[in-house]
Structure formats: structure tokens, C-alpha cells
Design a protein around this motif. Structure first.
Motif, PDB file in Angstrom:
ATOM      1  N   MET A  88       6.528  -5.594  -6.207  1.00 40.54           N
ATOM      2  CA  MET A  88       5.812  -6.269  -7.273  1.00 40.54           C
ATOM      3  C   MET A  88       6.076  -7.769  -7.134  1.00 40.54           C
ATOM      4  SD  MET A  88       6.131  -5.856 -11.444  1.00 40.54           S
ATOM      5  CE  MET A  88       7.877  -5.988 -11.553  1.00 40.54           C
ATOM      6  N   ASN A  89       5.038  -8.536  -7.175  1.00 37.98           N
ATOM      7  CA  ASN A  89       5.155  -9.989  -7.133  1.00 37.98           C
ATOM      8  C   ASN A  89       5.300 -10.481  -8.573  1.00 37.98           C
ATOM      9  OD1 ASN A  89       5.131 -12.626  -6.344  1.00 37.98           O
ATOM     10  ND2 ASN A  89       2.961 -12.681  -5.822  1.00 37.98           N
ATOM     11  N   ILE A  90       6.468 -11.060  -8.880  1.00 40.87           N
ATOM     12  CA  ILE A  90       6.737 -11.452 -10.266  1.00 40.87           C
ATOM     13  C   ILE A  90       6.795 -12.962 -10.400  1.00 40.87           C
ATOM     14  CG2 ILE A  90       7.986  -9.343 -10.808  1.00 40.87           C
ATOM     15  CD1 ILE A  90      10.582 -10.958 -10.458  1.00 40.87           C
ATOM     16  N   ASP A  91       6.602 -13.419 -11.608  1.00 37.95           N
ATOM     17  CA  ASP A  91       6.761 -14.825 -11.943  1.00 37.95           C
ATOM     18  C   ASP A  91       8.268 -15.084 -12.011  1.00 37.95           C
ATOM     19  OD1 ASP A  91       7.235 -17.182 -13.498  1.00 37.95           O
ATOM     20  OD2 ASP A  91       5.174 -17.042 -14.263  1.00 37.95           O
ATOM     21  N   ARG A  92       8.800 -15.741 -11.004  1.00 39.34           N
ATOM     22  CA  ARG A  92      10.255 -15.911 -10.872  1.00 39.34           C
ATOM     23  C   ARG A  92      10.863 -16.738 -12.007  1.00 39.34           C
ATOM     24  NH1 ARG A  92      12.311 -12.932  -6.965  1.00 39.34           N
ATOM     25  NH2 ARG A  92      11.012 -12.621  -5.161  1.00 39.34           N
ATOM     26  N   ALA A  93      10.145 -17.717 -12.508  1.00 37.50           N
ATOM     27  CA  ALA A  93      10.671 -18.533 -13.609  1.00 37.50           C
ATOM     28  C   ALA A  93      10.843 -17.691 -14.869  1.00 37.50           C
ATOM     29  CB  ALA A  93       9.746 -19.715 -13.878  1.00 37.50           C
ATOM     30  N   LYS A  94       9.839 -16.867 -15.178  1.00 36.60           N
ATOM     31  CA  LYS A  94       9.936 -15.989 -16.346  1.00 36.60           C
ATOM     32  C   LYS A  94      11.050 -14.970 -16.152  1.00 36.60           C
ATOM     33  CE  LYS A  94       5.108 -15.979 -17.889  1.00 36.60           C
ATOM     34  NZ  LYS A  94       3.923 -15.106 -18.035  1.00 36.60           N
ATOM     35  N   PHE A  95      11.177 -14.457 -14.921  1.00 35.26           N
ATOM     36  CA  PHE A  95      12.204 -13.467 -14.622  1.00 35.26           C
ATOM     37  C   PHE A  95      13.595 -14.056 -14.827  1.00 35.26           C
ATOM     38  CE2 PHE A  95      15.019 -11.287 -11.591  1.00 35.26           C
ATOM     39  CZ  PHE A  95      14.942 -10.004 -12.107  1.00 35.26           C
ATOM     40  N   ALA A  96      13.831 -15.239 -14.296  1.00 34.68           N
ATOM     41  CA  ALA A  96      15.135 -15.889 -14.432  1.00 34.68           C
ATOM     42  C   ALA A  96      15.453 -16.158 -15.903  1.00 34.68           C
ATOM     43  CB  ALA A  96      15.162 -17.181 -13.631  1.00 34.68           C
ATOM     44  N   SER A  97      14.453 -16.584 -16.649  1.00 31.83           N
ATOM     45  CA  SER A  97      14.640 -16.849 -18.074  1.00 31.83           C
ATOM     46  C   SER A  97      15.001 -15.569 -18.831  1.00 31.83           C
ATOM     47  CB  SER A  97      13.369 -17.462 -18.653  1.00 31.83           C
ATOM     48  OG  SER A  97      13.477 -17.612 -20.040  1.00 31.83           O
ATOM     49  N   LEU A  98      14.311 -14.497 -18.508  1.00 25.90           N
ATOM     50  CA  LEU A  98      14.563 -13.215 -19.153  1.00 25.90           C
ATOM     51  C   LEU A  98      15.966 -12.708 -18.817  1.00 25.90           C
ATOM     52  CD1 LEU A  98      12.936 -11.367 -20.973  1.00 25.90           C
ATOM     53  CD2 LEU A  98      12.095 -10.213 -18.944  1.00 25.90           C
ATOM     54  N   ALA A  99      16.350 -12.793 -17.562  1.00 22.59           N
ATOM     55  CA  ALA A  99      17.684 -12.346 -17.138  1.00 22.59           C
ATOM     56  C   ALA A  99      18.770 -13.157 -17.845  1.00 22.59           C
ATOM     57  CB  ALA A  99      17.818 -12.447 -15.628  1.00 22.59           C
ATOM     58  N   ALA A 100      18.549 -14.448 -18.004  1.00 22.45           N
ATOM     59  CA  ALA A 100      19.522 -15.297 -18.701  1.00 22.45           C
ATOM     60  C   ALA A 100      19.596 -14.919 -20.181  1.00 22.45           C
ATOM     61  CB  ALA A 100      19.150 -16.763 -18.539  1.00 22.45           C
ATOM     62  N   THR A 101      18.455 -14.630 -20.778  1.00 25.06           N
ATOM     63  CA  THR A 101      18.416 -14.218 -22.184  1.00 25.06           C
ATOM     64  C   THR A 101      19.198 -12.927 -22.396  1.00 25.06           C
ATOM     65  OG1 THR A 101      16.257 -15.241 -22.512  1.00 25.06           O
ATOM     66  CG2 THR A 101      16.881 -13.531 -24.078  1.00 25.06           C
ATOM     67  N   TRP A 102      19.080 -12.007 -21.455  1.00 26.40           N
ATOM     68  CA  TRP A 102      19.783 -10.732 -21.558  1.00 26.40           C
ATOM     69  C   TRP A 102      21.256 -10.843 -21.185  1.00 26.40           C
ATOM     70  CZ3 TRP A 102      15.295  -7.936 -18.658  1.00 26.40           C
ATOM     71  CH2 TRP A 102      14.303  -7.564 -19.577  1.00 26.40           C
ATOM     72  N   ARG A 103      21.675 -11.980 -20.632  1.00 22.46           N
ATOM     73  CA  ARG A 103      23.073 -12.210 -20.218  1.00 22.46           C
ATOM     74  C   ARG A 103      23.582 -11.123 -19.269  1.00 22.46           C
ATOM     75  NH1 ARG A 103      26.136 -15.162 -25.108  1.00 22.46           N
ATOM     76  NH2 ARG A 103      24.393 -16.415 -25.789  1.00 22.46           N
ATOM     77  N   LEU A 104      22.800 -10.918 -18.214  1.00 19.39           N
ATOM     78  CA  LEU A 104      23.147  -9.895 -17.239  1.00 19.39           C
ATOM     79  C   LEU A 104      24.281 -10.365 -16.334  1.00 19.39           C
ATOM     80  CD1 LEU A 104      19.579  -8.750 -16.103  1.00 19.39           C
ATOM     81  CD2 LEU A 104      21.014  -7.809 -17.922  1.00 19.39           C
ATOM     82  N   SER A 105      25.151  -9.436 -15.987  1.00 18.96           N
ATOM     83  CA  SER A 105      26.184  -9.730 -14.993  1.00 18.96           C
ATOM     84  C   SER A 105      25.496  -9.817 -13.631  1.00 18.96           C
ATOM     85  CB  SER A 105      27.222  -8.607 -14.967  1.00 18.96           C
ATOM     86  OG  SER A 105      26.670  -7.443 -14.387  1.00 18.96           O
ATOM     87  N   PRO A 106      26.164 -10.387 -12.634  1.00 17.40           N
ATOM     88  CA  PRO A 106      25.556 -10.428 -11.300  1.00 17.40           C
ATOM     89  C   PRO A 106      25.166  -9.035 -10.799  1.00 17.40           C
ATOM     90  CG  PRO A 106      27.423 -11.909 -11.378  1.00 17.40           C
ATOM     91  CD  PRO A 106      27.424 -11.137 -12.679  1.00 17.40           C
ATOM     92  N   ARG A 107      25.978  -8.030 -11.074  1.00 17.06           N
ATOM     93  CA  ARG A 107      25.663  -6.672 -10.621  1.00 17.06           C
ATOM     94  C   ARG A 107      24.468  -6.109 -11.373  1.00 17.06           C
ATOM     95  NH1 ARG A 107      26.225  -4.100  -5.968  1.00 17.06           N
ATOM     96  NH2 ARG A 107      28.098  -2.877  -6.027  1.00 17.06           N
ATOM     97  N   GLU A 108      24.388  -6.339 -12.678  1.00 18.77           N
ATOM     98  CA  GLU A 108      23.237  -5.869 -13.462  1.00 18.77           C
ATOM     99  C   GLU A 108      21.958  -6.553 -12.991  1.00 18.77           C
ATOM    100  OE1 GLU A 108      25.945  -5.063 -17.425  1.00 18.77           O
ATOM    101  OE2 GLU A 108      24.902  -6.963 -17.169  1.00 18.77           O
ATOM    102  N   PHE A 109      22.072  -7.825 -12.635  1.00 15.45           N
ATOM    103  CA  PHE A 109      20.924  -8.556 -12.098  1.00 15.45           C
ATOM    104  C   PHE A 109      20.490  -7.913 -10.775  1.00 15.45           C
ATOM    105  CE2 PHE A 109      18.970 -12.111  -9.786  1.00 15.45           C
ATOM    106  CZ  PHE A 109      18.045 -12.537 -10.725  1.00 15.45           C
ATOM    107  N   GLU A 110      21.449  -7.552  -9.943  1.00 17.10           N
ATOM    108  CA  GLU A 110      21.165  -6.893  -8.670  1.00 17.10           C
ATOM    109  C   GLU A 110      20.497  -5.535  -8.898  1.00 17.10           C
ATOM    110  OE1 GLU A 110      23.563  -5.726  -4.573  1.00 17.10           O
ATOM    111  OE2 GLU A 110      24.688  -6.440  -6.313  1.00 17.10           O
ATOM    112  N   VAL A 111      20.962  -4.794  -9.889  1.00 13.49           N
ATOM    113  CA  VAL A 111      20.361  -3.502 -10.232  1.00 13.49           C
ATOM    114  C   VAL A 111      18.921  -3.705 -10.694  1.00 13.49           C
ATOM    115  CG1 VAL A 111      20.443  -1.560 -11.864  1.00 13.49           C
ATOM    116  CG2 VAL A 111      22.542  -2.366 -10.753  1.00 13.49           C
ATOM    117  N   LEU A 112      18.690  -4.695 -11.524  1.00 16.93           N
ATOM    118  CA  LEU A 112      17.346  -4.996 -12.004  1.00 16.93           C
ATOM    119  C   LEU A 112      16.418  -5.343 -10.849  1.00 16.93           C
ATOM    120  CD1 LEU A 112      15.451  -5.319 -14.408  1.00 16.93           C
ATOM    121  CD2 LEU A 112      16.291  -7.653 -14.664  1.00 16.93           C
ATOM    122  N   LEU A 113      16.886  -6.168  -9.917  1.00 14.59           N
ATOM    123  CA  LEU A 113      16.075  -6.503  -8.742  1.00 14.59           C
ATOM    124  C   LEU A 113      15.768  -5.263  -7.916  1.00 14.59           C
ATOM    125  CD1 LEU A 113      17.680  -9.851  -7.529  1.00 14.59           C
ATOM    126  CD2 LEU A 113      15.428  -9.526  -8.566  1.00 14.59           C
ATOM    127  N   ALA A 114      16.750  -4.379  -7.766  1.00 14.41           N
ATOM    128  CA  ALA A 114      16.541  -3.151  -7.000  1.00 14.41           C
ATOM    129  C   ALA A 114      15.483  -2.270  -7.658  1.00 14.41           C
ATOM    130  CB  ALA A 114      17.856  -2.393  -6.853  1.00 14.41           C
TER     131      ALA A 114
END
Length: 90
Positions: A1-27
Motif C-alpha cells: 500500500m502506498n501511504i502518505d508518509r507525513a500522515k503516517f508519521a504524525s499518526l504514529a507519533a500521536t499513538w506514541r508507538l515504541s520502535p518495535r510497535e512501529f515496526e509491527v505496524l509497518l509489517a
């Protein structure tokens, strides 16, 4: 899926994901939605992969990976990925 990276980064920051949770989300976004596929991709045991998914869902407030993925598709998809018309229907 081609995503809007700026929105994605903002959303991940809002959710306060750990680096591993961010990796899981990307996977999950990349198509590794099955727990076994996630475990292989992350190089962890199946129960550990499930724990990471559980933590991700708790932080994001979704009940399932499918619900999370549907949200991401609706809100982060690049508009150029969606054809104006379905080519199979005229």
C-alpha cells in the motif's frame, strides 16, 4: 500500500508507538498481517509477535489488525492509488 508518509508519521507519533510497535505496524501495512508471518519477519517467537500486536492494538484503540488496517487504508492511502472508476464495471 502506498501511504502518505507525513500522515503516517504524525499518526504514529500521536499513538506514541515504541520502535518495535512501529515496526509491527509497518509489517502489517506491508502485508504481514498473520501472526506467524509477523513472527518470521520480526525474528521472534509467535507468542512474542502476538504480544507486540496486542500492545499495538491497545495503544491505537483498535480491536483487531483488520480494523486497524482498514482505518489506515481509509485515512493514509495516497489518492493516486485509487482509480477514478473500477475498470471492471462500465
Amino acid at each position: 500500500m502506498n501511504i502518505d508518509r507525513a500522515k503516517f508519521a504524525s499518526l504514529a507519533a500521536t499513538w506514541r508507538l515504541s520502535p518495535r510497535e512501529f515496526e509491527v505496524l509497518l509489517a502489517i501495512i506491508d502485508g504481514c498481517a498473520a501472526d506467524h508471518a509477523l513472527a518470521v519477519r520480526l525474528g521472534v517467537a509467535l507468542p512474542t509477535a502476538r504480544l507486540h500486536v496486542r500492545n499495538l492494538l491497545l495503544k491505537t484503540g483498535f480491536r483487531s489488525k483488520l480494523e486497524l488496517l482498514a482505518f489506515l487504508i481509509r485515512h493514509l492511502s495516497n489518492p493516486t492509488d485509487v482509480p477514478e472508476k473500477n475498470p471492471h464495471f462500465h
